[in-house]
Design a protein around this motif. Structure first.
Motif, mmCIF file in Angstrom:
data_model
loop_
_atom_site.group_PDB
_atom_site.id
_atom_site.type_symbol
_atom_site.label_atom_id
_atom_site.label_comp_id
_atom_site.label_asym_id
_atom_site.label_seq_id
_atom_site.Cartn_x
_atom_site.Cartn_y
_atom_site.Cartn_z
ATOM 1 N N ASP A 419 0.847 -1.185 -0.118
ATOM 2 C CA ASP A 419 -0.007 -0.016 0.162
ATOM 3 C C ASP A 419 0.893 0.981 0.035
ATOM 4 O O ASP A 419 0.356 2.171 -0.607
ATOM 5 N N GLY A 420 1.877 1.308 0.588
ATOM 6 C CA GLY A 420 2.855 2.421 0.735
ATOM 7 C C GLY A 420 3.122 3.042 -0.532
ATOM 8 O O GLY A 420 3.013 4.208 -0.733
ATOM 9 N N PRO A 421 3.872 2.528 -1.534
ATOM 10 C CA PRO A 421 4.539 2.896 -2.612
ATOM 11 C C PRO A 421 3.197 3.307 -3.551
ATOM 12 O O PRO A 421 3.199 4.340 -4.176
ATOM 13 N N VAL A 422 1.907 2.497 -3.411
ATOM 14 C CA VAL A 422 0.617 3.132 -4.261
ATOM 15 C C VAL A 422 -0.038 4.340 -3.642
ATOM 16 O O VAL A 422 0.206 5.317 -4.414
ATOM 17 N N GLU A 423 0.168 4.575 -2.438
ATOM 18 C CA GLU A 423 -0.063 5.861 -1.758
ATOM 19 C C GLU A 423 0.724 6.946 -2.200
ATOM 20 O O GLU A 423 0.357 8.040 -2.594
ATOM 21 N N ALA A 424 2.027 6.693 -2.105
ATOM 22 C CA ALA A 424 2.914 7.573 -2.558
ATOM 23 C C ALA A 424 2.913 8.106 -4.224
ATOM 24 O O ALA A 424 3.020 9.238 -4.407
ATOM 25 N N ALA A 425 2.714 7.186 -4.767
ATOM 26 C CA ALA A 425 2.557 7.337 -6.294
ATOM 27 C C ALA A 425 1.384 8.224 -6.426
ATOM 28 O O ALA A 425 1.203 9.336 -7.239
ATOM 29 N N LEU A 426 -0.028 7.912 -5.936
ATOM 30 C CA LEU A 426 -0.967 8.711 -5.989
ATOM 31 C C LEU A 426 -1.012 10.102 -5.673
ATOM 32 O O LEU A 426 -1.507 11.152 -6.065
ATOM 33 N N ALA A 427 -0.213 10.158 -4.298
ATOM 34 C CA ALA A 427 -0.151 11.654 -3.845
ATOM 35 C C ALA A 427 0.599 12.506 -4.715
ATOM 36 O O ALA A 427 0.377 13.546 -4.943
#
Length: 466
Positions: A419-427
């Motif tokens: 989840d962490g990398p995906v949230e960072a990419a969405l941000a």
């Protein structure tokens, strides 16, 4: 290319982890009994020492008169506060008459209430008691606490993490390096292992477990290896024996000739340069990654060039700091040799002076070479990270176009990510304007959410649309 670079960085992280675990396990393996240092019997005898407090000053002469020869004299009454003699009171003489202090204007002037260390010795005229030093535990606590408070108040969380790193460094020196050398292991190898533990711990305390920390650790380890090779070569070239300091005499008296003094000298060079080396490598890594974050279009070569320009400014200040630190500690030695009437080259060839020259220049040269080496590693890692994140963002945009609504967990599972990398990419996509925040707060209950019709993806407690 992306896959190759990713495999290289994964290999570096794995190697660093294996090395770190090995360094923790290695001290637990007993050293060869033949290599263990044997304490000299004279040094092993019990010292008859105790603490005391000055009760009264019975006589005092500042040493201004001709009879004293310019040396001070003092007679004090001291009450013993620890040990078998606790409660006893002894009279102690120091100075011109007692002959226990050298002719120096910096003479101890005791006052009632001063805490001191006492030592009883046997001489031709029987037992004699001397004041060996002041008790300095309370003032030292004040000094340490002042430093800690300043670091925490100004640095906050980062300051607190730096204190953890400093504490770890002290523990490594006193619980790993010193005991292992006394156990008979090679001093240079022990110092290198201890330096790697300190350096990698500092990097991960600064950045956390991520690509920046891996790159910084790799740069630090590589720089330490280069500094070790330089120190070994320079010590061999100058035929140094490692006997140029006063402390070596005490070690000889305590352990005999079993210590590898040349190994101690080279290990000391590694530890002495470590602090500035870690600072430079971490700063270079941080600068390169910030450049990549600011301009993702920069190639690895361009990141290296820009990072090296920053590093050149850092080199001049850091090398000057290192040389001045060595010069400051050796200042009394330099003053002593300045008194000799002999050619300059002869003064420089004396082992104590040559040791300081080699110590400072070997560390400084390792520091200079650490800048391009760390910058190169960081540039490659930062370019790979940008390429990886850009690819992830492109995949996210493609998935978002295929479905009306996504949750972060579903996206992560589809992409094979956490989840962490995906949230960072969405941000990052939101920051770049690809996603727009919908007014309101995401409840996480999509079935009954009023925002579900216009929501494309939800994360961070917010709903987003294209």
């Amino acid at each position: 290319m992306e896959r190759i670079t990713g495999n290289v960085m994964a290999a570096i992280a794995a190697v660093l982890l294996v090395v770190f675990i090995g360094m923790l396990v290695w001290p637990m393996v007993p050293a060869p009994s033949a290599g263990q240092l044997q304490v000299h019997p004279a040094a092993a005898s019990e010292q008859n020492t105790a603490r005391g407090i000055v009760v009264a000053v019975l006589a005092q002469d500042a040493g201004a008169g001709e009879e004293s020869g310019g040396r001070a004299y003092e007679k004090v009454l001291v009450r013993v506060t620890t040990g078998q003699r606790a409660g006893q009171e002894v009279i102690i003489e120091e100075g011109a008459t007692a002959g226990t202090l050298a002719a120096t204007p910096l003479v101890r002037q005791f006052r009632p209430g001063d805490e001191v260390y006492l030592q009883w010795t046997q001489g031709p005229q029987g037992e004699k008691v001397l004041i060996t030093d002041y008790v300095r535990d309370k003032p030292l606590v004040i000094v340490v606490m002042s430093f800690v408070c300043a670091v925490v108040l100004i640095g906050w969380r980062k300051g607190l993490r730096s204190l953890v790193g400093t504490g770890l460094s002290v523990l490594v020196v006193f619980l790993l390096i010193v005991p292992q050398i006394i156990a008979g292991r090679d001093p240079l190898a022990v110092c290198i292992v201890g330096a790697i533990v300190i350096a990698t711990a500092s990097a991960y305390l600064t950045f956390g477990w991520n690509i920046r920390a891996h790159a910084a650790s790799a740069g630090i380890v590589a720089s330490l290896v280069i500094t070790d090779l330089l120190a070994s070569q320079f010590v061999d070239m100058t035929h140094l024996l490692g006997l140029g300091s006063e402390e070596t005499g005490y070690l000889l008296a305590n352990f005999g000739p079993g210590i590898d003094f040349r190994g101690l000298l080279m290990g000391g060079i590694i530890i002495s340069a470590l602090g500035v080396l870690v600072d430079v490598c971490i700063s270079q890594t941080s600068a390169v990654f910030e450049l990549a974050s600011t301009d993702p279009d920069l190639s690895a070569l361009e990141l290296f060039q820009h990072g090296l320009n920053i590093g050149r400014d850092h080199i001049s200040a850091s090398v000057n700091t290192l040389v001045l630190a060595y010069a400051g500690t050796a200042l009394p030695l330099f003053m002593l040799f300045a008194l000799y009437e002999e050619p300059l080259i002869r003064r420089l060839s004396r082992e104590p002076v040559s040791e300081e020259i080699v110590r400072s220049l070997a560390g400084s040269l390792g520091l200079v070479l650490a800048v391009p080496l760390t910058t190169l590693i960081a540039a490659g890692a930062a370019a790979w990270q940008v390429q990886r994140e850009t690819g992830l963002q492109a995949k996210l945009l493609s998935l978002l176009q295929q479905r009306k609504h996504w949750q972060v967990g579903d996206l992560a599972q589809t992409l094979g990510q956490s989840d962490g990398p995906v949230e960072a990419a969405l941000a990052e996509l939101a920051e770049r304007g690809y996603l727009k925040q919908i007014p309101g707060t995401c409840s996480g209950d999509c079935a009954h959410c009023e925002l579900r019709l216009g929501c494309l993806v939800s994360f961070g407690g917010k709903a987003w649309s294209r």
